[in-house]
Design an enzyme around this catalytic site. Structure first.
Site, mmCIF file in Angstrom:
data_model
loop_
_atom_site.group_PDB
_atom_site.id
_atom_site.type_symbol
_atom_site.label_atom_id
_atom_site.label_comp_id
_atom_site.label_asym_id
_atom_site.label_seq_id
_atom_site.Cartn_x
_atom_site.Cartn_y
_atom_site.Cartn_z
ATOM 1 N N CYS A 94 0.801 -1.227 0.000
ATOM 2 C CA CYS A 94 0.000 0.000 0.000
ATOM 3 C C CYS A 94 0.834 1.278 0.000
ATOM 4 O O CYS A 94 0.496 2.234 -0.712
ATOM 5 C CB CYS A 94 -0.985 0.004 1.155
ATOM 6 N N HIS A 118 -2.112 0.894 7.132
ATOM 7 C CA HIS A 118 -2.585 0.961 5.750
ATOM 8 C C HIS A 118 -2.762 2.417 5.364
ATOM 9 O O HIS A 118 -3.225 3.229 6.174
ATOM 10 C CB HIS A 118 -3.910 0.214 5.582
ATOM 11 N N ASP A 142 -8.183 4.126 -3.331
ATOM 12 C CA ASP A 142 -7.227 3.187 -2.752
ATOM 13 C C ASP A 142 -6.778 2.196 -3.821
ATOM 14 O O ASP A 142 -7.527 1.295 -4.198
ATOM 15 C CB ASP A 142 -7.885 2.457 -1.584
#
Length: 282
Positions: A67, A107, A123
């Site tokens: 991420c 995250h 995302d």
């Protein structure tokens, strides 16, 4: 940011419009082209999340990333197209029991101004499933082509221990990396608030995630990618591919097989020699 080279990497022939439709198109293309993976951690290479390093790894070298890498690249690309954005940190709840202790903020996602007067979450770096862009509104919902529904819920005030927003998913567990419960009802994915996140916050979270003993990313070899009608996930030597409602599972034979699967299915250019260095094959 070489936006033309980035767009070529994700397979878009035209520059997306700077609006919610363009945001959705670019996020979908990014997730289908650049696989999620943590392999530089078991290879001992470390994870660098500055813009230059991330562009070189994910675009020039045609690797994947997790991420902090994926959303750095994605955020830079959105900014180059005129979509102002900033990072947010989240606690991943996917697969955790309801009464489990709160996990750390490991995250990162993006808060994007994709249209005047309205904020969106975006995302490109959630490895557990495909998360589509959603307007930052209580009850906002979206469907994805893997048969899942997604929604945002406002669950607390800014600074509350449980976070301010909850992202949920309802859909087939086969279209995930396998962590959710088998039922297809609403399940939490992650919680976040809108607090300012600075570069050192990201560096600290990335360092913890990539070095903390006993965690998912320091004990497992993982990769995943979004498919046009499904999802593919690789955990250790087990490869699961979910397409059009059908799931196929097989075991990876050796390092050569592993490198081919990464290249052909996940869009990750890891050589057979590099794959053979993984603890997975030693």
């Amino acid at each position: 940011m070489d936006i033309d080279r980035y767009l070529a990497r994700i397979g878009l022939a035209h520059v997306p419009s700077a609006d919610p439709e363009g945001l959705a198109a670019m996020q979908r293309a990014h997730r289908q082209a650049i696989g999620f993976e943590n392999l530089d951690i078991p290879l001992g290479n470390g994870i660098r999340i500055d813009s230059g390093s991330v562009f070189d790894k994910l675009v020039v070298q045609r690797r994947g990333g997790y991420c902090f890498e994926q959303n750095r690249l994605y955020g830079d690309a959105l900014m180059a197209l005129g979509m102002v954005n900033r990072p947010l940190l989240a606690r991943v709840r996917m697969g955790l029991a309801e009464d489990a202790p709160l996990p750390p903020r490991t995250h990162v996602l993006l808060l994007v101004r994709a249209e005047p007067g309205r904020a969106w979450i975006a995302d490109a770096g959630f490895g557990g499933s495909f998360v589509p862009p959603l307007p930052l509104e209580d009850g906002a919902e979206a469907q994805t082509s893997d048969g899942a529904a997604h929604r945002l819920r406002r669950i607390g005030t800014i600074g509350a221990e449980g976070g301010e927003w909850l992202l949920e998913r309802a859909g087939p567990v086969e279209a995930t990396d396998g962590r959710p419960a088998p039922h297809g009802e609403w399940q939490p994915q992650y919680v976040f608030d809108l607090a300012e996140v600075v570069s050192d916050d990201l560096e600290m979270a990335n360092h913890w995630t990539s070095t903390r003993p006993g965690t998912r990313f320091t004990t497992l070899h993982v990769a995943s990618v979004v498919l046009p009608d499904g999802f593919a996930a690789l955990s250790e030597r087990t490869l699961r591919v979910h397409r059009g409602g059908t799931t196929d599972t097989r075991e990876i034979i050796d390092a050569a097989d592993y490198a081919v699967a990464l290249r052909e299915l996940f869009g990750i250019a890891l050589s057979e020699k590099e794959a053979a260095r993984l603890p997975l094959f030693n």
